[in-house]
Design a protein around this motif. Structure first.
Motif, mmCIF file in Angstrom:
data_model
loop_
_atom_site.group_PDB
_atom_site.id
_atom_site.type_symbol
_atom_site.label_atom_id
_atom_site.label_comp_id
_atom_site.label_asym_id
_atom_site.label_seq_id
_atom_site.Cartn_x
_atom_site.Cartn_y
_atom_site.Cartn_z
ATOM 1 N N SER A 1 0.843 -1.200 0.000
ATOM 2 C CA SER A 1 0.000 0.000 0.000
ATOM 3 C C SER A 1 0.873 1.243 0.000
ATOM 4 O O SER A 1 2.017 1.232 0.461
ATOM 5 C CB SER A 1 -0.933 0.016 1.218
ATOM 6 O OG SER A 1 -0.194 0.076 2.420
ATOM 7 N N VAL A 2 0.306 2.333 -0.538
ATOM 8 C CA VAL A 2 0.953 3.647 -0.573
ATOM 9 C C VAL A 2 0.092 4.592 0.248
ATOM 10 O O VAL A 2 -1.144 4.553 0.179
ATOM 11 C CB VAL A 2 1.100 4.154 -2.024
ATOM 12 C CG1 VAL A 2 1.728 5.534 -2.052
ATOM 13 C CG2 VAL A 2 1.945 3.177 -2.828
ATOM 14 N N PRO B 1 1.666 -5.697 -8.473
ATOM 15 C CA PRO B 1 2.624 -4.715 -9.006
ATOM 16 C C PRO B 1 2.297 -3.312 -8.478
ATOM 17 O O PRO B 1 1.140 -2.994 -8.177
ATOM 18 C CB PRO B 1 2.412 -4.798 -10.521
ATOM 19 C CG PRO B 1 1.788 -6.133 -10.749
ATOM 20 C CD PRO B 1 0.948 -6.416 -9.539
ATOM 21 N N ILE B 2 3.315 -2.486 -8.367
ATOM 22 C CA ILE B 2 3.162 -1.151 -7.777
ATOM 23 C C ILE B 2 3.308 -0.113 -8.878
ATOM 24 O O ILE B 2 4.319 -0.082 -9.589
ATOM 25 C CB ILE B 2 4.215 -0.915 -6.681
ATOM 26 C CG1 ILE B 2 4.173 -2.052 -5.647
ATOM 27 C CG2 ILE B 2 4.009 0.434 -5.999
ATOM 28 C CD1 ILE B 2 5.364 -2.079 -4.719
ATOM 29 N N VAL B 3 2.306 0.733 -9.022
ATOM 30 C CA VAL B 3 2.346 1.813 -10.008
ATOM 31 C C VAL B 3 2.307 3.146 -9.255
ATOM 32 O O VAL B 3 1.371 3.404 -8.495
ATOM 33 C CB VAL B 3 1.174 1.731 -11.000
ATOM 34 C CG1 VAL B 3 1.233 2.893 -11.990
ATOM 35 C CG2 VAL B 3 1.195 0.400 -11.743
ATOM 36 N N LEU C 1 5.633 3.876 1.674
ATOM 37 C CA LEU C 1 5.379 2.596 1.020
ATOM 38 C C LEU C 1 5.411 1.520 2.098
ATOM 39 O O LEU C 1 6.414 1.370 2.798
ATOM 40 C CB LEU C 1 6.436 2.332 -0.050
ATOM 41 C CG LEU C 1 6.325 1.021 -0.831
ATOM 42 C CD1 LEU C 1 5.067 1.004 -1.676
ATOM 43 C CD2 LEU C 1 7.547 0.816 -1.710
ATOM 44 N N GLU C 2 4.306 0.786 2.245
ATOM 45 C CA GLU C 2 4.207 -0.226 3.288
ATOM 46 C C GLU C 2 3.952 -1.595 2.670
ATOM 47 O O GLU C 2 3.090 -1.735 1.792
ATOM 48 C CB GLU C 2 3.079 0.116 4.264
ATOM 49 C CG GLU C 2 2.911 -0.915 5.373
ATOM 50 C CD GLU C 2 1.740 -0.601 6.294
ATOM 51 O OE1 GLU C 2 1.980 -0.156 7.421
ATOM 52 O OE2 GLU C 2 0.578 -0.807 5.857
ATOM 53 N N MET C 3 4.706 -2.587 3.128
ATOM 54 C CA MET C 3 4.521 -3.968 2.695
ATOM 55 C C MET C 3 4.224 -4.829 3.915
ATOM 56 O O MET C 3 5.019 -4.864 4.864
ATOM 57 C CB MET C 3 5.765 -4.480 1.968
ATOM 58 C CG MET C 3 5.952 -3.878 0.588
ATOM 59 S SD MET C 3 7.512 -4.336 -0.201
ATOM 60 C CE MET C 3 8.586 -3.061 0.452
ATOM 61 N N ARG D 1 8.925 2.233 4.295
ATOM 62 C CA ARG D 1 9.920 3.217 3.895
ATOM 63 C C ARG D 1 9.189 4.494 3.479
ATOM 64 O O ARG D 1 8.104 4.447 2.894
ATOM 65 C CB ARG D 1 10.785 2.714 2.732
ATOM 66 C CG ARG D 1 11.779 1.638 3.115
ATOM 67 C CD ARG D 1 12.843 2.162 4.071
ATOM 68 N NE ARG D 1 13.887 1.185 4.322
ATOM 69 C CZ ARG D 1 13.844 0.259 5.283
ATOM 70 N NH1 ARG D 1 12.761 0.182 6.064
ATOM 71 N NH2 ARG D 1 14.839 -0.577 5.457
ATOM 72 N N VAL D 2 9.822 5.648 3.735
ATOM 73 C CA VAL D 2 9.287 6.951 3.327
ATOM 74 C C VAL D 2 10.184 7.504 2.229
ATOM 75 O O VAL D 2 11.418 7.529 2.376
ATOM 76 C CB VAL D 2 9.208 7.935 4.509
ATOM 77 C CG1 VAL D 2 8.719 9.302 4.040
ATOM 78 C CG2 VAL D 2 8.275 7.389 5.580
ATOM 79 N N PHE D 3 9.567 7.944 1.122
ATOM 80 C CA PHE D 3 10.306 8.451 -0.029
ATOM 81 C C PHE D 3 9.839 9.867 -0.368
ATOM 82 O O PHE D 3 8.669 10.216 -0.167
ATOM 83 C CB PHE D 3 10.112 7.552 -1.250
ATOM 84 C CG PHE D 3 10.639 6.154 -1.090
ATOM 85 C CD1 PHE D 3 11.987 5.888 -1.288
ATOM 86 C CD2 PHE D 3 9.797 5.112 -0.737
ATOM 87 C CE1 PHE D 3 12.483 4.596 -1.133
ATOM 88 C CE2 PHE D 3 10.277 3.824 -0.579
ATOM 89 C CZ PHE D 3 11.630 3.573 -0.790
ATOM 90 N N LEU D 4 10.759 10.651 -0.918
ATOM 91 C CA LEU D 4 10.449 11.995 -1.416
ATOM 92 C C LEU D 4 10.672 12.005 -2.923
ATOM 93 O O LEU D 4 11.807 11.861 -3.378
ATOM 94 C CB LEU D 4 11.342 13.048 -0.754
ATOM 95 C CG LEU D 4 11.143 14.482 -1.258
ATOM 96 C CD1 LEU D 4 9.848 15.052 -0.692
ATOM 97 C CD2 LEU D 4 12.322 15.370 -0.878
ATOM 98 N N PRO D 5 9.624 12.158 -3.739
ATOM 99 C CA PRO D 5 9.815 12.251 -5.189
ATOM 100 C C PRO D 5 10.524 13.557 -5.552
ATOM 101 O O PRO D 5 10.129 14.631 -5.101
ATOM 102 C CB PRO D 5 8.382 12.234 -5.745
ATOM 103 C CG PRO D 5 7.517 11.743 -4.630
ATOM 104 C CD PRO D 5 8.193 12.176 -3.373
ATOM 105 N N THR D 6 11.554 13.469 -6.351
ATOM 106 C CA THR D 6 12.310 14.662 -6.733
ATOM 107 C C THR D 6 11.847 15.256 -8.049
ATOM 108 O O THR D 6 12.207 16.384 -8.366
ATOM 109 C CB THR D 6 13.808 14.333 -6.844
ATOM 110 O OG1 THR D 6 14.001 13.318 -7.842
ATOM 111 C CG2 THR D 6 14.348 13.843 -5.516
#
Length: 571
Positions: free
Chosen positions: A132-133, A265-267, A146-148, A222-227
């Protein structure tokens, strides 16, 4: 697609990616190696030979070109994609060695790609894998989680002593910066295998019920920052679990029996920040914000400091926006704004303390603090405001009150007061008096106070050579040398270089993250901007490599020489 980008920015800078279409395949199933080179001339030089894997031939690339509007810029992009077939001939675990490619004349080797080949993907009914996002509306500069969640039936407990996550894209997300992981409340933090060769720490969160059955459950977050804007298609993740013998749980050893369960799959569709409708006071905040404010005191004298604490919380890029500039806000024109400081700065909240002082005893409240925010859930810019805060402001004791003719209203002048009108007696027959020593002292004090106030305001701007921005700018070269001396990885070197660039350009520390030097710097920098872009690309490839083998050290002397060249060019 998961890119290992040489310059993760919205500009058309050179980048490349190399990945398998899946990390888990059945015997005889055909899969592909996908190699993409963007915005550069390039070629695939050769493919390796691996026993029991048929790889190749290379073939011709597929070409694509696109023109888009990113922010206020018109960006042209191009790409070449090679699809190289792979067919496994035997069961087992494989590692496809680095593949040699050329990008704009520079020889580069891709990272190794692990592959597991099995006879049958049995076990789907024995486990689960959910992905899940945190947000359905992703936009550049907006962090997301992003969690798995995964696990196996508790009835399998005696048959499971190892687990392996198969995530072919892990570590190859060049458009995403990984931020600090959220804190874990789990009592157990075991390490399990990742892609067959590495290990990773996960949370064990106990026994969870699903559809009438109980599962031993684990979580990876995990936490991500889109650039920059992108469309990322992450291939299907798998959980492999089973029994391998008398080794401790999650250890290594020969596997006796394996089971597999797949996640979806993750989009990830990452949009860009719109330029249209952007407020003039916008400072980079993105998300869905709540706000509250409080003060340390509500009863003060004129000119006395009040600590105004404003806390924003919710979902957003709390670590990356600049605070509102209250000294430029008309609502605070009757306040003196001494400055601001971060009191809390985390993934889910940000607290900034503003130091303000009321200048009149007629002020009854602290006005709302306004922050312009881009809300991706609404697709528009909004203004988030605090509620007004009631205060009482007392007049200073012995304050001089002057009437329209400049006469004092029966109140003696205090040494701290500033005389604002000509000294003398009004009316017929009055004569001018010579200033006495007290008057001269008051005038001198007024000049001194005015000079200090003016000097403070100037220092807040760019021009004062002793102001904080200029001192930081002058120290940037020495600070870079100190940071590089302590750096132990490409990520450390990249942060040191970005901090140097921000200091020299008088900007915030994150302002150079994702920025294309060729687009940003003027023609006066010539080839230096292109050289800087290549160095940043090399550091980013090392910083976000999935293994230590991909982290190539950059000589400290090279980075310092580049810094000197930038300074000579006028940075």
């Amino acid at each position: 697609m998961g890119l290992l980008s040489s310059a993760p920015s919205a500009q058309s800078s050179a980048s490349y990616s190399a990945r398998l279409s899946t990390g888990l395949a059945r015997l005889g199933e055909e899969l592909s190696i996908l190699i993409t080179i963007e915005n550069a001339a390039g070629s695939v030089d050769r493919v390796p030979k691996v026993t029991d894997l048929e790889i190749g031939p290379i073939g011709s690339p597929f070409h694509s070109e696109n023109i888009s509007i990113v922010g206020a810029r018109r960006v042209a992009t191009s790409s070449m994609t090679w699809r190289i077939s792979v067919r496994p001939l035997a069961l087992g675990e494989y590692e496809i060695p680095p593949i040699g490619i050329t990008v704009d004349g520079e020889r580069i080797s891709t990272k190794p790609m692990p592959l597991t080949v099995v006879e049958d993907l049995k076990g789907a009914e024995l486990g689960f894998f959910d992905v899940s996002v945190s947000s359905g509306s992703l936009v550049e500069k907006m962090p997301f989680e992003l969690e798995m969640l995964f696990g196996w039936d508790v009835g399998m407990s005696g048959k499971v002593d190892y687990a392996n996550l198969i995530l072919p894209w892990w570590g190859n997300l060049g458009e995403l910066l990984e931020l600090e992981s959220p804190p874990s409340l789990a009592s157990r933090l075991p390490r399990i295998n990742l892609n067959g060769s590495d290990t990773i720490t996960v949370e064990e969160i106990g026994i969870r019920a699903r559809e009438g059955r109980e599962f031993r459950t684990f979580r990876l977050r995990r936490v991500f920052l889109p650039t920059r804007p992108a469309e990322l298609n992450l291939s299907q993740p798998f959980l492999e679990f089973g029994r391998q013998g008398q080794r401790p749980i999650f250890g290594n050893g020969r596997k006796k029996e394996s089971f597999f369960v797949a996640g979806d799959p993750i989009v990830l569709s990452i949009g860009n920040l719109p330029n249209e409708g952007q407020p003039l006071d916008y400072t980079g905040a993105v998300g869905m914000f709540d706000v509250r404010a409080d003060v340390d005191t509500r009863d003060v004298d004129v000119g006395e400091s009040i600590k105004l604490n404003v806390t924003w919380s919710g979902e957003g890029n709390f670590m990356f926006f600049d605070p509102p500039q209250l000294d430029r806000d008309e609502a605070f024109e009757e306040f003196r704004v001494f400055g601001s400081a971060n009191r809390e700065k985390g993934l889910d909240r940000r607290t900034i303390e503003f130091d303000v002082a009321p200048l009149k005893d007629t002020i009854k409240e602290i006005p709302p603090v306004s922050l312009s925010v881009y809300d991706p859930s609404k697709g528009e810019f909004t203004s988030i405001k605090t509620s007004p805060i009631r205060i009482r402001v007392r007049a200073l004791e012995n304050e001089v009150l002057l009437d329209d003719d400049g006469e004092g209203s029966g109140v003696q002048t205090d040494i701290e007061d500033i005389q604002t009108s000509a000294l003398g007696t009004s009316g017929a027959g009055s004569s001018m008096r010579s200033p006495d020593l007290l008057t001269l002292g008051l005038l001198s004090g007024g000049v001194l106070v005015s000079w200090l106030a003016l000097r403070t305001q100037i220092r807040r701007r760019r021009g004062d050579p002793n102001g904080p921005l200029e001192r930081r700018r002058r120290r940037a070269r020495k600070q870079l040398a100190r940071d590089l001396a302590k750096a132990s990885s490409s990520k450390d070197e990249l942060k040191a270089l970005n901090d140097f660039l921000a200091a020299r350009s008088r900007e915030s520390q994150v302002s150079w993250v994702g920025r294309d030097p060729v687009e940003h710097l003027t023609d006066a920098f010539g080839d230096t901007s292109e050289r800087l872009a290549k160095v940043i690309g090399r550091l980013e490839r090392g910083a976000y490599a999935s293994s230590k083998n991909g982290d190539e050290a950059t000589p400290e002397s090279e980075l310092l020489e580049l810094a000197d060249q930038l300074i000579r060019s006028g940075l």
